[in-house]
Design a protein around this motif. Sequence first.
Motif, PDB file in Angstrom:
ATOM      1  N   VAL A 145       5.817   6.291  -3.794  1.00 44.66           N
ATOM      2  CA  VAL A 145       5.771   5.542  -5.063  1.00 44.66           C
ATOM      3  C   VAL A 145       4.824   4.349  -4.894  1.00 44.66           C
ATOM      4  N   ASN A 146       4.955   3.629  -3.788  1.00 45.33           N
ATOM      5  CA  ASN A 146       4.075   2.473  -3.551  1.00 45.33           C
ATOM      6  C   ASN A 146       2.621   2.896  -3.385  1.00 45.33           C
ATOM      7  N   THR A 147       2.398   4.088  -2.849  1.00 45.66           N
ATOM      8  CA  THR A 147       1.018   4.587  -2.700  1.00 45.66           C
ATOM      9  C   THR A 147       0.391   4.767  -4.077  1.00 45.66           C
ATOM     10  N   VAL A 148       1.136   5.356  -4.994  1.00 47.06           N
ATOM     11  CA  VAL A 148       0.617   5.541  -6.354  1.00 47.06           C
ATOM     12  C   VAL A 148       0.326   4.179  -6.979  1.00 47.06           C
ATOM     13  N   ARG A 149       1.251   3.242  -6.807  1.00 50.40           N
ATOM     14  CA  ARG A 149       1.073   1.911  -7.418  1.00 50.40           C
ATOM     15  C   ARG A 149      -0.150   1.195  -6.836  1.00 50.40           C
ATOM     16  N   LEU A 150      -0.298   1.251  -5.512  1.00 51.07           N
ATOM     17  CA  LEU A 150      -1.441   0.563  -4.880  1.00 51.07           C
ATOM     18  C   LEU A 150      -2.759   1.199  -5.308  1.00 51.07           C
ATOM     19  N   LEU A 151      -2.767   2.522  -5.408  1.00 52.06           N
ATOM     20  CA  LEU A 151      -4.016   3.201  -5.784  1.00 52.06           C
ATOM     21  C   LEU A 151      -4.405   2.884  -7.229  1.00 52.06           C
ATOM     22  N   ILE A 194      -5.051   6.356   3.027  1.00 54.19           N
ATOM     23  CA  ILE A 194      -4.940   5.376   1.939  1.00 54.19           C
ATOM     24  C   ILE A 194      -5.668   4.066   2.270  1.00 54.19           C
ATOM     25  N   SER A 195      -5.662   3.656   3.541  1.00 51.64           N
ATOM     26  CA  SER A 195      -6.311   2.379   3.886  1.00 51.64           C
ATOM     27  C   SER A 195      -7.812   2.438   3.594  1.00 51.64           C
ATOM     28  N   GLU A 196      -8.435   3.596   3.832  1.00 54.44           N
ATOM     29  CA  GLU A 196      -9.870   3.730   3.557  1.00 54.44           C
ATOM     30  C   GLU A 196     -10.130   3.587   2.057  1.00 54.44           C
ATOM     31  N   LEU A 227       4.729  -2.276  12.102  1.00 53.98           N
ATOM     32  CA  LEU A 227       4.179  -1.453  11.020  1.00 53.98           C
ATOM     33  C   LEU A 227       3.574  -0.176  11.594  1.00 53.98           C
ATOM     34  N   THR A 228       3.660   0.898  10.847  1.00 56.90           N
ATOM     35  CA  THR A 228       3.065   2.166  11.278  1.00 56.90           C
ATOM     36  C   THR A 228       2.457   2.865  10.057  1.00 56.90           C
ATOM     37  N   SER A 229       1.715   3.949  10.311  1.00 57.00           N
ATOM     38  CA  SER A 229       1.069   4.685   9.210  1.00 57.00           C
ATOM     39  C   SER A 229       1.498   6.136   9.182  1.00 57.00           C
ATOM     40  N   ASN A 230       2.654   6.422   9.724  1.00 53.11           N
ATOM     41  CA  ASN A 230       3.081   7.823   9.818  1.00 53.11           C
ATOM     42  C   ASN A 230       4.605   7.872   9.898  1.00 53.11           C
ATOM     43  N   VAL A 237       3.038   0.725   6.618  1.00 53.15           N
ATOM     44  CA  VAL A 237       2.090  -0.302   6.149  1.00 53.15           C
ATOM     45  C   VAL A 237       2.005  -0.330   4.622  1.00 53.15           C
ATOM     46  N   VAL A 238       2.089   0.845   4.001  1.00 51.96           N
ATOM     47  CA  VAL A 238       1.978   0.915   2.538  1.00 51.96           C
ATOM     48  C   VAL A 238       3.085   0.076   1.880  1.00 51.96           C
TER      49      VAL A 238
END
Length: 460
Positions: A220-226, A312-314, A422-425, A450-451
């Motif tokens: 959900v946060n990924t969609v919001r950040l994007l 997502i970070s890129e 923090l991690t990315s996986n 991280v997201v």
Amino acid sequence: MNSREQDDQRKGALKQQLVNTLDYEQLMNCMRCGFCQPACPTFHQTGLEAASPRGRIALMKAVADGLMEPDEAFKQQMDLCLGCRACEPVCPSDVKYGQLLEQTKDALFEHAEPAGAIPLRGLHKFAKPIFKRHRRLRLMSTILHAYQRSGLQRLANKGNLLRWLPAHMQTMERIMPHADSRGVVKRVGGHRFEAKGERIGTVGLFRGCIMDVLFTETNVNTVRLLTESGYDVVIPKEQSCCGALFSHSGDRDTAREFAKQNVKVFGDAKVDYIASNAGGCGAMLVEYDHLLADEAEWVGPAREFAVQVKDISELLLRSQRWNQLPEAAVQSKTAAQPETTRDDTVTVTYQDSCHLRNVMRAGEGPRQLLRLIPDTNFVELEGGEVCCGSAGIYNLVQPQMANDIVDSRMEAVRDTKASIILTSNPGCLLQMKVGVEREKANDRIQVMHVVDYFAEKILK
Ligand code: SF4
Ligand code: SF4
């Protein structure tokens, strides 16, 4: 044919498959320099040449040359390898170790001993339909949700009812996040969302399998950040699991089936980028062209798909909004007391996802973003690039080595004085939670994706 003859036949077939499929050019590329040794966690823990990348390549070559049988000792060293691929970026000869490991695992899966093959194949047979169809995965997560929320889990833990499980499984059960069977689509209420402000492009969200039911909030946060960063977001409905869990245990046919489904649905969605927020999945997705290399009809679309996949970070770093964050941070700092006395500054550290770093080669992205986030004291974790011991289901099948590795990671965490790792996986996140639990530091240290951290700090 008696059982001994059958066993001889199986061993002969295993050997023949290794001789036929191991890439001899890659084996020859290894010049035995040993530059990869310091990067290898299993070498670091054991000090054994056979448990190092150079040693494993030597074992593969000995089998390919007919000098050695692929016996139990050979299998043990291959099983002990995390597949973290930390040996690849440091190799001056550019040896494709990951491909050699895959070829070996394929053969070991194909010709496994009956005692090991029956449960493993059974598990794959059971898991395949669940991971292929998202609906079925959601059904499984509903059962888990009911167990976690009905009081059954509390009862089981209080009454020590799970003591029959191995210790590492009991730990895993305790640290498992709460399942959310709704998944991201239900949570955000649709499949398509418009960018806020100036539009940069259209992103297809790869929602993952485990990610979408155990880390729904992160999706959900990924969609919001994007969308906040200027991307239209599409969540293609018929996407399946990336296939990594199957591919890494040698079942490449199932992984290929999943890959074709994903290449098709994201191709039909006509997106500019495909966003991944899980290093393990992203690494699988960027290698779909390699996975489907022998299928003429698929290799072109798979190549197009693979170049569209970005962590997502890129994607966030391409947005103007993130470049403006330092100004916001400076304003917020000068408006208050010096950083050392500010109560709202939090010390965080970052544990790499091996696959994000070594396969997607995007390990710097999360760090760059963390340096931009206000009120954040980002301290590098010494050896943060070393695998945490998660590696798919490695921590379940090799618990001793996984525990040794995560304990050594926690020693480094202690030195950072961070209150958040923090991690990315998702796998790394769970493994670091195991580390925190083993350290009995639950009251002092939190583990986050991280997201979720970015969303908490940026999306007020
Ligand atoms: S760094 Fe590369 S060439 Fe050197 S031993 Fe390791 S795999 Fe072989
Ligand atoms: S993949 Fe990781 S564990 Fe395996 S040999 Fe390479 S560095 Fe070592």
